[in-house]
Scaffold this active site. Sequence first.
Site, PDB file in Angstrom:
ATOM      1  N   LYS A  31       3.066  10.713  -9.280  1.00  0.00           N
ATOM      2  CA  LYS A  31       2.810   9.292  -9.872  1.00  0.00           C
ATOM      3  C   LYS A  31       1.610   9.435 -10.904  1.00  0.00           C
ATOM      4  O   LYS A  31       1.533   8.279 -11.885  1.00  0.00           O
ATOM      5  CB  LYS A  31       2.428   8.519  -8.824  1.00  0.00           C
ATOM      6  CG  LYS A  31       3.834   8.228  -7.884  1.00  0.00           C
ATOM      7  CD  LYS A  31       3.255   7.254  -6.710  1.00  0.00           C
ATOM      8  CE  LYS A  31       2.918   7.848  -5.656  1.00  0.00           C
ATOM      9  NZ  LYS A  31       3.474   9.085  -5.073  1.00  0.00           N
ATOM     10  N   GLY A  42      11.058   7.552  -3.931  1.00  0.00           N
ATOM     11  CA  GLY A  42      12.032   8.668  -3.946  1.00  0.00           C
ATOM     12  C   GLY A  42      13.104   8.339  -4.286  1.00  0.00           C
ATOM     13  O   GLY A  42      13.547   8.092  -5.507  1.00  0.00           O
ATOM     14  N   GLY A  67       4.747  15.075  10.053  1.00  0.00           N
ATOM     15  CA  GLY A  67       4.836  15.362   8.632  1.00  0.00           C
ATOM     16  C   GLY A  67       4.866  14.349   7.766  1.00  0.00           C
ATOM     17  O   GLY A  67       5.121  14.357   6.434  1.00  0.00           O
ATOM     18  N   ASP A 102      -1.355   4.241  -2.462  1.00  0.00           N
ATOM     19  CA  ASP A 102      -0.107   4.627  -2.962  1.00  0.00           C
ATOM     20  C   ASP A 102       0.823   3.664  -3.417  1.00  0.00           C
ATOM     21  O   ASP A 102       1.530   3.948  -4.338  1.00  0.00           O
ATOM     22  CB  ASP A 102       0.583   5.626  -1.709  1.00  0.00           C
ATOM     23  CG  ASP A 102       1.844   6.077  -2.121  1.00  0.00           C
ATOM     24  OD1 ASP A 102       1.961   7.172  -3.017  1.00  0.00           O
ATOM     25  OD2 ASP A 102       2.864   5.556  -1.427  1.00  0.00           O
ATOM     26  N   LYS A 124       2.643   2.829  -7.019  1.00  0.00           N
ATOM     27  CA  LYS A 124       4.032   2.409  -7.248  1.00  0.00           C
ATOM     28  C   LYS A 124       4.312   1.104  -7.874  1.00  0.00           C
ATOM     29  O   LYS A 124       5.195   1.015  -9.041  1.00  0.00           O
ATOM     30  CB  LYS A 124       4.884   2.654  -5.797  1.00  0.00           C
ATOM     31  CG  LYS A 124       4.927   4.111  -5.392  1.00  0.00           C
ATOM     32  CD  LYS A 124       5.397   4.112  -4.126  1.00  0.00           C
ATOM     33  CE  LYS A 124       5.342   5.611  -3.430  1.00  0.00           C
ATOM     34  NZ  LYS A 124       5.827   5.669  -2.012  1.00  0.00           N
ATOM     35  N   GLY A 159      11.458  13.733   4.549  1.00  0.00           N
ATOM     36  CA  GLY A 159      11.406  15.118   4.127  1.00  0.00           C
ATOM     37  C   GLY A 159      11.398  15.004   2.486  1.00  0.00           C
ATOM     38  O   GLY A 159      11.624  13.816   2.174  1.00  0.00           O
TER      39      GLY A 159
END
Length: 343
Positions: free
Chosen positions: A129, A158, A210, A224, A228, A325
Site C-alpha cells: 500500500k 485483499g 498470526g 492501516d 486503504k 492467511g
Amino acid sequence: MSQTIRVALVGLGHVGRGFLTLMLDKKDTLASRFGLSIKLTAVADSSGAVLDARGIDPTLLLQHKLTHGGIGTFPYGGKPGLAAPDMVKRAKADLLLEASPVNMESGQPGLHCLRLALSQGWHAVLANKAPLVLAYQELSAAAAAQGKHLAFSATVCGALPVVNIGRRDHVAVRYAKIEGVLNSTSNYILTTMEAGKTYAEALREAQAEGVAEADPALDVDGWDTANKLTIIANSVLDFPCTITDVEVRGIRGIGPEDLRRARSQGEVIKLLAVALPLGAGYRLSVHPARLPLSHPLATVNGWEMGVVWHTDIMGVQFAKVDERGPIPTAAAMLRDVINISRG
C-alpha cells in the site's frame, strides 16, 4: 492464442511466496482458461536477488527460501546483496509484482522499484500500500504516460474486489457515502473483546493466530484503515488526497464493557472508514463507531472485512470477505495479472 508474461517479483514474504505457490497450483488453469503462462525472470528479497531471463523455477526458489531464509544464496543465479531497484534495472520482464514490506515513512524500496519499472515500460501489480498512499497521483500518471496498467486490487481488503467494483462496475455512480470495516486485526480484537477478553488478551490472541504483527500500532491505531481509505479516495472517488487528509482515531480506548454496553442497546462497535461528499471533494475519517445490529457492517466479525457503497443509481451494495492467511491477497495479485494479460 497463448501468451507468456514475464514477471519480476519484489518481496518474498507471505504474500510473495503465496503468489509463487499460486503460479504452480494454477498453472494448468491459467493455460486452459486464459491461454496464459507466467514466467518468473527476476526476484528480490532483503538478502539479494535472482535473475534469469530463461525463467526461474518457483518450486526450487520456494524450497531455498524456506530452508535458507534468503535468496541471495540461491544456487541458480543468486546474487547476494543485490538491491531490489538494481534487480529491476537489470531484469527482462513485462510486469513488476511489488510485495515488499510496507514502509510508510519513505515507501522504499517499493516506490523506487515502481518508478523504475514504469519508466521501463512495464505494467505493475501491487500488494504494498505504501507507494500508492505516498504517491498515487504520480504513479498513476506515469503508468498512463507509458500506456501501461497500474493494478492494486490486493492493497484494499485483499481478495475482496473493493477497488475493482468501484472503478469497473459503479459506472456513472455518485456516492452518498462509502463505509467500510477494512482492517481484520482491529476487527478480530473487537470481536474477541466482546466475547469477554481484555484488550491485551485479545491482542495476544490475535498475534498468536498470526492476524496481528508484533507491533500492531498500524492496525489498532487506525492507520492501516486510513491507508486503504486513501487508496479508495484516489482510485474510486477520483479525489486526489494523501493520508494527511484522513481524520484518524483507533480502538485503544475501547474495552469489553463498552462493547457489551453497545450490544445491550442493540448496537456493535466497529472501526469504521467513512467517505462522505463535502463540497467538491470528500470528508475522510477512520474512527470507532456504534452501528445498529441492522447495519450490514454489524455482521462483519472476526477476520472478516466489508464495504457498503451508498449509490445514487445502483442502490446500497454490501460485500464482505472472510480472509485468513496470505493466499487471498496473493490471489488478488494473480487476478490483476490475468486482467492485465486480457487487456
